[in-house]
Design a protein around this motif. Sequence first.
Motif, mmCIF file in Angstrom:
data_model
loop_
_atom_site.group_PDB
_atom_site.id
_atom_site.type_symbol
_atom_site.label_atom_id
_atom_site.label_comp_id
_atom_site.label_asym_id
_atom_site.label_seq_id
_atom_site.Cartn_x
_atom_site.Cartn_y
_atom_site.Cartn_z
ATOM 1 N N MET A 1 34.043 -65.962 -4.584
ATOM 2 C CA MET A 1 33.079 -64.892 -4.356
ATOM 3 C C MET A 1 31.707 -65.502 -4.065
ATOM 4 O O MET A 1 31.267 -66.414 -4.750
ATOM 5 N N PRO A 2 30.981 -65.043 -3.014
ATOM 6 C CA PRO A 2 29.656 -65.571 -2.710
ATOM 7 C C PRO A 2 28.714 -65.338 -3.883
ATOM 8 O O PRO A 2 28.919 -64.434 -4.697
ATOM 9 N N PRO A 3 27.654 -66.150 -3.988
ATOM 10 C CA PRO A 3 26.701 -65.987 -5.105
ATOM 11 C C PRO A 3 26.038 -64.627 -5.063
ATOM 12 O O PRO A 3 25.781 -64.059 -4.002
ATOM 13 N N THR A 4 25.754 -64.106 -6.233
ATOM 14 C CA THR A 4 25.111 -62.789 -6.338
ATOM 15 C C THR A 4 23.855 -62.903 -7.186
ATOM 16 O O THR A 4 23.620 -63.902 -7.864
ATOM 17 N N ARG A 19 24.187 -55.515 -8.946
ATOM 18 C CA ARG A 19 24.263 -56.843 -8.342
ATOM 19 C C ARG A 19 24.092 -56.702 -6.838
ATOM 20 O O ARG A 19 24.321 -55.637 -6.275
ATOM 21 N N ALA A 20 23.698 -57.791 -6.195
ATOM 22 C CA ALA A 20 23.609 -57.803 -4.736
ATOM 23 C C ALA A 20 23.871 -59.220 -4.249
ATOM 24 O O ALA A 20 23.681 -60.197 -4.986
ATOM 25 N N GLY A 21 24.275 -59.317 -2.993
ATOM 26 C CA GLY A 21 24.443 -60.611 -2.349
ATOM 27 C C GLY A 21 23.298 -60.871 -1.393
ATOM 28 O O GLY A 21 22.248 -60.220 -1.448
ATOM 29 N N LEU A 22 23.491 -61.822 -0.476
ATOM 30 C CA LEU A 22 22.433 -62.176 0.465
ATOM 31 C C LEU A 22 22.082 -61.040 1.417
ATOM 32 O O LEU A 22 21.000 -61.037 2.005
ATOM 33 N N ASP A 23 23.007 -60.072 1.581
ATOM 34 C CA ASP A 23 22.691 -58.938 2.450
ATOM 35 C C ASP A 23 21.799 -57.907 1.765
ATOM 36 O O ASP A 23 21.293 -56.981 2.406
ATOM 37 N N PRO A 56 26.121 -63.599 -11.894
ATOM 38 C CA PRO A 56 24.969 -63.809 -11.008
ATOM 39 C C PRO A 56 24.233 -65.107 -11.345
ATOM 40 O O PRO A 56 24.136 -65.503 -12.503
ATOM 41 N N ARG A 309 16.823 -61.462 -2.258
ATOM 42 C CA ARG A 309 17.418 -62.194 -1.119
ATOM 43 C C ARG A 309 16.703 -63.513 -0.903
ATOM 44 O O ARG A 309 17.336 -64.549 -0.665
ATOM 45 N N LEU A 312 17.578 -65.897 -3.901
ATOM 46 C CA LEU A 312 18.941 -66.411 -3.829
ATOM 47 C C LEU A 312 19.078 -67.459 -2.715
ATOM 48 O O LEU A 312 19.778 -68.467 -2.885
#
Length: 315
Positions: A1-4, A19-23, A56, A309, A312
């Motif tokens: 799973m990509p980093p969050t 939580r959120a990702g780079l988007d 995260p 963003r 991260l």
Amino acid sequence: MPPTILLADIGGTTTRIARAGLDGAAFDVRVEPNDGYGSLEEMFGAYLGSLSGERPRAGVLAIAGPVDGDDVRMTNRAWSFRRPALASALGLDALAVLNDFAALAHGVRSLGRSDLIQVGVGHAKEGAPILVCGPGTGLGTATLIPHPEKKSYEVLPGEGGHVRLGAVTADEARIVAHLVRELGPVSVEHVLSGPGLVRLHRILSGETATSHAIIQSALGGHARELESCHVFLRLLGRITGDYCLLVRALGGVFIAGGVGAAMAPLFAASPFRKAFEEHPPYHEHLASITVQVVVHPTPGLVGAAAVGRRLLAAL
């Protein structure tokens, strides 16, 4: 799973966590009542403990109170923490903490039409200051200051809810006099907040009810509650006009906060816009400014994600 990244919008009454990702898209969103937890560490521990997959790596917390360093204390709740200690307790490599209305300011320019309700007419001047303010458990303020050479904005947090409240009409003078006897020196958020609406309604009607009940009754057309909400919105309009003049917010005004969003359907027929513009000799100046009420369910998380963003990406 990509980093969050861990996101939170911590108000005086409730906390929105996600939580959120780079988007920057929030997921695993939850709304938690603060009264259900003894501390932020307990609240975040319960949230993180319920997640599956990798935890995260970083966090962004938007908090209702001034943020001037690593020691953070909320204004309307007896919670405090040290940023490095909280980051360590939550297993985060990086943790950013900012004022809740500063976080809102980071996100308002990315909100869509369905997230906003315009009040009256006006337009936004590109590259001009933008004011973000509004009532919730307290009253928050922040300003977006343009940097034309960078084609970007800097967020300037404020504490406009704690300036002194004055009166310009006889009924306002009666309200302020009543509050002075009850509270001593009266600040803006003693009236323009959820608890403030309760005080205002009690003074005007002699009745005691929760802010939620007052707003719902006003939406249903009940005369006493509607009058209280209209007086509230008239005061909010005048104070917002005052704040606009201080920063020349020709880029527009965003009214945020839970109470503002709940009252959104009442703005159009209320005295808000008239009181906002009625600042002689600057009526035409204020009449040209667009005012929009934020009705997005988690606007603080939108702003926190914008900050997240960048955080991260730097890890």
